[in-house]
Structures are given as C-alpha cells and as structure tokens.
Design a protein around this motif. Structure first.
Motif: not given
Length: 248
Positions: A40-61
C-alpha cells in the motif's frame, strides 16, 4: 488591545521540502499485514510526485502474532522504493535481555508474546514449557540466526525528521531532547499519553494500543493493535500534509 497581546497560532508541523515519510505502527509478528502495508505504501508513494521517501517502522516487530521470524527477515531487507529505518521497541529489548541470560526478563517476555516468537523461529513448545531457563536460552540461541540478534540490538531508538520525532513509546514531557532516556523511549505511557504540553517536536509513536489513530497537537499514536485487530496503521507525512493508510 496592544499589538503585543495578540497570540499567534502555532505553525503546523511539517517536513522539509522534498521529503516524504511513512511511519508504520507495531507489527507484532503479522507478516501478512506488514507485506500488505508495504504494498500500500509503495502504491501510495508512486501515485504522488517524486520525493525523498523514508519508511519508518516504530518497533515491536516481534511477539504475539504468528510469524515474528518472517517479519524480522523482511524488515532486514532494503526497500526498492524508499529508505527504511527500523526502530527498536520494548519487545525487541525484552527479547535481547532475555537471551542474554536475564531470567526475570525471560519470564516477562514469555508472558507477553515471546512464546509465539520462539515458535516462529522453530523452538518447540515442549522446550518453551518444560526446559529450565538456562537450557531454554541455549535452545533459542541455537536456532535464532546471530545476524538477526545483532541487527535487533543495533536498531536506533528514535528518528528526528523536520518537526516530527519518531519513537516507539514516547518521551518524557518537559525534558529536553538530549536528556531523553531510552527507558522512556521504549516503555513510557504516563505522563506522556495525557500530557497536553508542546514538546520539542510532534511525537509519532506506537506502543499504546487504541482502536483509532490518535491525531493530537503534540503527538500522533498509530498502534491500532494489528496482531489482534488485523488493522496495521501507517501515517503518511509530506510538507504540512498528514494522511493515514490501513490494512484490512
């Protein structure tokens, strides 16, 4: 009224121009939901203008859900569309402390989801239920790959981007950034959750489960109990914009 008596509305929090971030709440062993969320994040990011994209997992994997081993394996891989930062949560901290030989930590960890994690790494139910602690710890270290343990041990406790501070549990209100403790970053609930104070940044956190996202002026809580609810939440940020992505 004199000009000096007018109060100025606080500026909306923002990220620097050209930066986009997605923060993902507590996964707790739900490999299926993390896989779906990253799509979902990949698709949402691709639908927006190019950017320096960061994904952050907040712990408790890890813990509670059925496939902690799979979640860790996936989180250790680089993303093909964004940089990935994985923060340490209190459950990773408990696991590391337990497997270092702390029997008290092992007791707490097994009670709060550690048993599910160990079974995902191939530790037998018999070993979990019947082995004395030293033997159980040895059995765990025999099957959990050392690179995964080293990786979990070296995860950062927080990430500061623009006007946002990403952390697992929260911060101590009224304490400067440089004086915040890892104990609070990993474990705090109160007085953080009920504080209305303006912090040094807007705190984006997980750790404390709520049925809905908590979008407050001083903090944004995104732990929606994915392991039980099936709803894993991500917060998207760009400039002054905020948006929510969810599974299920």
């Amino acid at each position: 009224m004199p000009f000096g008596f007018f109060s100025r509305k606080p500026a909306a929090p923002s990220l620097p121009a050209g930066l986009r971030a997605y923060a993902v709440g507590d996964v707790h062993g739900r490999l299926d939901l993390l896989t779906e969320m990253l799509t979902r994040i990949r698709e949402d990011n691709a639908a927006r203008p190019p950017a320096d994209t960061r994904v952050v997992l907040l712990g408790d994997l890890i813990d509670r859900g059925p496939d902690s081993a799979g979640v860790v394996d996936l989180a250790m891989r680089p993303l093909d569309f964004a940089s990935l930062t994985v923060l340490q949560g209190n459950h990773e901290a408990m696991m590391l402390q337990a497997l270092a030989g702390d029997h008290e930590a092992l007791t707490g960890w097994l009670r709060f989801g550690g048993s599910e994690s160990l079974r995902s790494w191939g530790v037998s139910l018999e070993a979990i239920e019947r082995y004395e602690y030293s033997r159980l710890i040895a059995a765990c270290r025999a099957v959990i790959p050392p690179p995964q343990l080293r990786w979990m041990a070296t995860r950062p406790r927080a990430l500061h981007l623009g006007d946002y501070y990403f952390v697992h549990a929260g911060i101590r209100p009224g304490v400067a950034l440089h004086r915040q403790s890892d104990q609070d970053r990993l474990w705090i609930r109160e007085p953080f959750l009920h504080s209305t104070a303006r912090h040094f940044a807007v705190i984006v956190h997980g750790h404390s489960v709520t049925p809905d996202v908590e979008l407050l002026p001083n903090r944004i809580g995104i732990d929606t109990g994915a392991y039980a609810s099936g709803t894993l939440t991500a917060l998207g940020l760009e400039g002054e914009e905020q948006w929510i992505l969810q599974t299920g």
